[in-house]
Design an enzyme around this catalytic site. Structure first.
Site, PDB file in Angstrom:
ATOM      1  N   LYS A 192       0.825  -1.242  -0.012  1.00  0.00           N
ATOM      2  CA  LYS A 192       0.147  -0.201  -0.013  1.00  0.00           C
ATOM      3  C   LYS A 192       0.914   1.134   0.099  1.00  0.00           C
ATOM      4  O   LYS A 192       1.375   1.644   0.912  1.00  0.00           O
ATOM      5  CB  LYS A 192      -0.898   0.146   1.173  1.00  0.00           C
ATOM      6  N   GLU A 268       9.108   1.097  11.421  1.00  0.00           N
ATOM      7  CA  GLU A 268       9.993   2.119  11.503  1.00  0.00           C
ATOM      8  C   GLU A 268       9.511   3.334  11.384  1.00  0.00           C
ATOM      9  O   GLU A 268       8.763   3.891  10.374  1.00  0.00           O
ATOM     10  CB  GLU A 268      10.766   1.794  10.128  1.00  0.00           C
ATOM     11  N   CYS A 302      12.939  10.588   7.988  1.00  0.00           N
ATOM     12  CA  CYS A 302      12.763   9.976   9.341  1.00  0.00           C
ATOM     13  C   CYS A 302      13.988  10.089  10.136  1.00  0.00           C
ATOM     14  O   CYS A 302      13.673  10.613  11.373  1.00  0.00           O
ATOM     15  CB  CYS A 302      11.816   8.714   9.463  1.00  0.00           C
ATOM     16  N   GLU A 401       8.413  15.783  16.050  1.00  0.00           N
ATOM     17  CA  GLU A 401       8.904  15.510  14.579  1.00  0.00           C
ATOM     18  C   GLU A 401       8.074  16.428  13.400  1.00  0.00           C
ATOM     19  O   GLU A 401       6.970  16.377  13.518  1.00  0.00           O
ATOM     20  CB  GLU A 401       8.631  14.201  14.222  1.00  0.00           C
TER      21      GLU A 401
END
Length: 498
Positions: A192, A268, A302, A401
């Site tokens: 996906k 992750e 990331c 973040e």
């Protein structure tokens, strides 16, 4: 070829692209069961590129059924390793043949510069497929030491149906990191892609069919997280979820697993990675690295070094250099080979980044440079490289973040203080330290809780190097043979000799 002529060629090829927009299930391209579509918007212009099949629970059911049928038949997992390797290598060769086209798809879909998509992402993607393909017939099972009257075998077997759910920041590379090891382990895969960047995944599916990957072994279901993503997470016949994305969504997959069939979940997730520069560092090299560690790929990484931890005695020198690099970065049309920083992926993410910049100002951090939109007349979502100084560890811009080109500078005093501040976070994905003292270097490497801690470089390692995090950055590893641990289970068999 000059940069000008290359730019013209990219524009012409981008205009001529023919997008695949349907889901790929059971070896066929199909519309969604509902007939719904969603627009794939280019962040370069803010305009729609194509209308893509919007998959939901019904489509996920079809994909899981196709993947399970393929797995149970043994058409892939029982195929001779040499034959599976040949098909994977052929698939990689087709990616290489169509590398420019694939790069253009990611540029148009998520806004990264063509020089990064074509020069970095595509080579990494192809290398990943080839490396894992070559590993198929080189990973052995084990025989345990045991009594002479018995043989104990330990076999590594595929889990079954693996759903790979990937982010939009590196559409092709993140696909490769998950799909390649999952497939070489013998699983069937459902991919996906992020709704912001589905086009390259669907083109990869076309190449899979051309390479001869059997029907149902590889499937692609474009759609949204709350529908297609959740359906995969809750499906009782999906054996494993491999997810890269935010920590918030990663926690949802843990919940979905607990509420369904206890499927394996490998995450992750986010990061707020510390980039440490001590007083004896090579200032020019460290500062240049610090700039690109956060501004590369528009900061949509990331593992980006979003917290710059600098020793007080050299902070001003470091910050001056980082600012100089930031102000030299060319923010432009991602199709232009001279562009160094492209567009933020969509309006939602643009608003998030700009919102955090305001949060930083209101908290009292000093804006050193940037802090505003760029190229407004393009209609796209561009932000200037942004640096804050005077950031306190308690500020939101130091803790949360942002996923954009925003650097928070914090002052530290020595290696011990650096480790303390570096670990003051819920995340633990990545880190780096600059020093010429090996003792300080190892103190930081040992002390910082992160999946990777580099010395005198920020980015390090290659496909042979495991990638993943500690704490709320997730668990499990991409890349290297350690990735196989996510997609296989150990089976022991004790054979008593007659």
């Amino acid at each position: 070829m000059t940069a000008s002529s290359a730019y013209s060629e990219n524009l012409a090829k981008a205009k001529a692209l023919d997008f695949q927009t349907r889901a790929y299930i059971g070896g066929k391209f199909v519309d969604s069961v509902s007939g719904k579509t969603f627009d794939s918007i280019s962040p370069i212009t803010g305009k729609a590129l194509a209308s893509v099949a919007e998959c939901d629970e019904a489509d996920v059911d079809r994909a899981v059924e196709a993947a399970r049928k393929a797995f149970d038949s043994g058409v892939w997992r029982n195929m001779a390793p040499a034959r599976r390797k040949a098909l994977m290598l052929k698939w990689a060769d087709l990616m290489e043949k169509h590398a420019h086209e694939l790069a253009l798809l990611d540029v148009l879909d998520m806004g990264k510069p063509i020089k990064d998509a074509y020069g970095a992402d595509l080579p990494s993607t192809i290398t990943c497929f080839r490396w894992f393909a070559e590993a198929i017939d080189k990973v052995y099972d084990e025989i345990c030491p045991s009594d002479p009257g018995r043989i104990v075998l330990v076999m590594r077997e595929p889990l079954g149906v693996v759903a790979c759910i990937i982010p939009w920041n590196f559409p092709l590379m993140m696909m490769a990191w998950k799909v390649a090891p999952a497939l070489i382990a013998g699983n069937s895969v459902i991919l996906k892609p992020a709704e912001q960047s589905p086009l390259s995944a669907l083109r990869i599916a076309e190449l899979a069919a051309e390479a001869g990957i059997p029907e149902g072994v590889f499937n692609v279901v474009p759609g949204f997280g709350p529908t297609a993503g959740q359906a995969l997470g809750r499906h009782p016949d999906v054996d494993c979820i491999a997810f890269t994305g935010s920590t918030e969504v990663g926690k949802l997959f843990l919940k979905y697993s607990a509420e369904s069939n206890m499927k394996a979940v490998n995450l992750e997730c986010g990061g707020k990675s510390p980039h440490i520069i001590l007083d004896d560092a090579n200032i020019d090299a460290a500062a240049t690295s610090a700039a690109w560690a956060v501004f590369y790929n528009q900061g949509e990484v990331c593992s980006a070094g979003t917290r710059l931890l600098v020793d007080a005695s050299v902070k001003d020198r470091v910050l001056d250099k980082v600012k100089s690099v930031a102000e030299s970065i060319v923010v432009g049309d991602p199709l232009d080979p001279d562009t160094q920083m492209g567009a933020i992926v969509d309006q939602t993410q643009l608003d998030r980044v700009l919102g955090y910049i305001e949060v930083g100002k209101e908290a009292g951090a000093r804006l050193v440079c940037g802090g505003e939109r760029s190229r407004r007349d393009s209609g796209g979502y561009f932000v200037k490289p942004t640096i804050f100084d005077g950031v306190d560890p308690s500020m939101r811009i130091a803790r949360e973040e942002i996923f954009g080109p925003v650097l928070s500078t914090l002052t530290i005093k020595g290696a011990d203080d650096a480790v303390r501040v570096a670990n003051d976070t819920i995340y633990g994905l990545y880190a780096a330290v600059w020093t010429t003292d090996i003792n300080k270097a190892f103190k930081v490497v040992r002390g910082v809780r992160a999946g990777a801690v580099n010395v005198n470089t920020y980015s390090g390692g290659d496909i042979t190097t495991p990638f993943g995090g500690f704490k709320q950055s997730g668990f499990g590893r991409d890349k290297s043979l350690h990735a196989l641990e996510k997609y296989t289970a150990l089976k022991a068999s004790c054979i008593v000799l007659a």
